[in-house]
Design a protein around this motif. Structure first.
Motif, PDB file in Angstrom:
ATOM      1  N   GLN A   1       0.792  -1.153   0.196  1.00 49.77           N
ATOM      2  CA  GLN A   1       0.090  -0.067  -0.016  1.00 49.77           C
ATOM      3  C   GLN A   1       0.924   1.228   0.129  1.00 49.77           C
ATOM      4  OE1 GLN A   1      -2.208   0.437   3.789  1.00 49.77           O
ATOM      5  NE2 GLN A   1      -3.315   2.286   2.918  1.00 49.77           N
ATOM      6  N   LYS A   2       0.613   2.100  -0.705  1.00 51.74           N
ATOM      7  CA  LYS A   2       1.129   3.541  -1.087  1.00 51.74           C
ATOM      8  C   LYS A   2       0.061   4.434  -0.574  1.00 51.74           C
ATOM      9  CE  LYS A   2       4.936   1.951  -2.732  1.00 51.74           C
ATOM     10  NZ  LYS A   2       5.485   0.918  -1.901  1.00 51.74           N
ATOM     11  N   ASP A   3      -1.071   4.406  -0.753  1.00 49.00           N
ATOM     12  CA  ASP A   3      -2.014   5.638  -0.407  1.00 49.00           C
ATOM     13  C   ASP A   3      -3.224   4.709   0.114  1.00 49.00           C
ATOM     14  OD1 ASP A   3      -0.453   7.860  -1.557  1.00 49.00           O
ATOM     15  OD2 ASP A   3      -0.895   7.006  -3.316  1.00 49.00           O
TER      16      ASP A   3
ATOM     17  N   LEU B   1      -4.775   5.076   8.652  1.00 46.28           N
ATOM     18  CA  LEU B   1      -4.798   5.039  10.105  1.00 46.28           C
ATOM     19  C   LEU B   1      -4.637   6.360  10.689  1.00 46.28           C
ATOM     20  CD1 LEU B   1      -2.741   1.933  10.627  1.00 46.28           C
ATOM     21  CD2 LEU B   1      -5.230   2.108  10.078  1.00 46.28           C
ATOM     22  N   SER B   2      -5.689   6.922  11.163  1.00 50.28           N
ATOM     23  CA  SER B   2      -5.734   8.270  12.066  1.00 50.28           C
ATOM     24  C   SER B   2      -5.093   7.844  13.382  1.00 50.28           C
ATOM     25  CB  SER B   2      -7.223   8.832  12.202  1.00 50.28           C
ATOM     26  OG  SER B   2      -8.002   7.761  12.887  1.00 50.28           O
ATOM     27  N   PRO B   3      -4.841   8.935  14.017  1.00 49.16           N
ATOM     28  CA  PRO B   3      -4.184   8.892  15.443  1.00 49.16           C
ATOM     29  C   PRO B   3      -5.285   8.392  16.628  1.00 49.16           C
ATOM     30  CG  PRO B   3      -3.517  10.865  14.605  1.00 49.16           C
ATOM     31  CD  PRO B   3      -4.463  10.321  13.448  1.00 49.16           C
ATOM     32  N   ALA B   4      -6.470   8.650  16.309  1.00 44.27           N
ATOM     33  CA  ALA B   4      -7.470   7.955  16.916  1.00 44.27           C
ATOM     34  C   ALA B   4      -7.752   6.550  16.750  1.00 44.27           C
ATOM     35  CB  ALA B   4      -8.813   8.427  16.634  1.00 44.27           C
ATOM     36  N   LEU B   5      -7.553   6.112  15.645  1.00 40.21           N
ATOM     37  CA  LEU B   5      -7.934   4.646  15.200  1.00 40.21           C
ATOM     38  C   LEU B   5      -6.647   3.934  15.610  1.00 40.21           C
ATOM     39  CD1 LEU B   5      -9.302   2.369  13.835  1.00 40.21           C
ATOM     40  CD2 LEU B   5      -8.180   3.048  11.508  1.00 40.21           C
ATOM     41  N   VAL B   6      -5.393   4.412  15.600  1.00 40.66           N
ATOM     42  CA  VAL B   6      -4.215   3.761  16.010  1.00 40.66           C
ATOM     43  C   VAL B   6      -4.227   3.589  17.433  1.00 40.66           C
ATOM     44  CG1 VAL B   6      -1.639   4.223  16.479  1.00 40.66           C
ATOM     45  CG2 VAL B   6      -2.616   4.396  14.125  1.00 40.66           C
ATOM     46  N   ALA B   7      -4.787   4.657  18.177  1.00 40.28           N
ATOM     47  CA  ALA B   7      -5.103   4.342  19.788  1.00 40.28           C
ATOM     48  C   ALA B   7      -5.775   3.348  20.123  1.00 40.28           C
ATOM     49  CB  ALA B   7      -5.499   5.864  20.374  1.00 40.28           C
ATOM     50  N   LYS B   8      -7.125   3.196  19.156  1.00 39.28           N
ATOM     51  CA  LYS B   8      -7.692   2.051  19.442  1.00 39.28           C
ATOM     52  C   LYS B   8      -7.161   0.837  19.069  1.00 39.28           C
ATOM     53  CE  LYS B   8     -12.297   0.445  17.654  1.00 39.28           C
ATOM     54  NZ  LYS B   8     -13.400   0.447  16.499  1.00 39.28           N
TER      55      LYS B   8
END
Length: 160
Positions: free
Chosen positions: A64-66, A116-123
């Motif tokens: 994956q690139k984008d 992956l947003s910061p919120a998703l990464v935290a989850k």
């Protein structure tokens, strides 16, 4: 005096050298995936089916690139569906727990087209923590090797 200066210079250089050695020691995602692939070749049946689908997912994710394309998402959905159906029949609780956490991580990746947003990464750190704790308890060497590589791939994607 000269000896003290030399010792201080040596001690000052040690942390930098240790950090550089640790950075070099971390295997690449390709190396980790190759470790899973070679290890999975020795499995059979339902376990091989789960790991083969997991490898398919990693192949797409690592390329994956984008944002993931519709075609990539379709392939990921098919692989994830195979894992879900297969895991439903796993009777050994620790194995099922590992796979359910892995499914959560893939589902989050799939639901967000790989972004992956910061919120998703935290989850996602919750399921990764389950995998970390669970993998530490595996005693069978080949199984542990597969799961350590899978854990390290996820750590590379979402961080510690």
């Amino acid at each position: 005096m000269k000896l003290t200066s030399a010792l201080l210079a040596l001690l000052a250089a040690l942390p930098a050298a240790s950090a550089a050695q640790m950075a070099q020691a971390a295997p690449s995602p390709t190396t980790l995936l190759d470790r899973i692939k070679s290890n999975v070749a020795m499995t059979a049946g339902a376990e091989k089916e789960r790991w083969t689908a997991n490898i398919e997912l990693w192949n797409i994710k690592l390329a994956q690139k984008d944002k993931l394309s519709a075609a990539e998402l379709g392939m990921m959905k098919a692989s994830l569906d195979r894992i879900k159906a297969n895991v439903a029949n796993v009777l050994y609780a620790p194995e099922r727990e590992r796979w359910e956490a892995n499914i959560e991580l893939w589902q989050a990746t799939f639901d967000n087209a790989g972004q992956l947003s910061p919120a998703l990464v935290a989850k996602m750190k919750g399921p990764l923590g389950v995998i970390r704790t669970n993998v530490a308890k595996i005693t069978e060497i080949a199984e542990k090797e597969r799961w350590e590589a899978n854990r390290d791939l996820w750590t590379g994607v979402i961080g510690k």
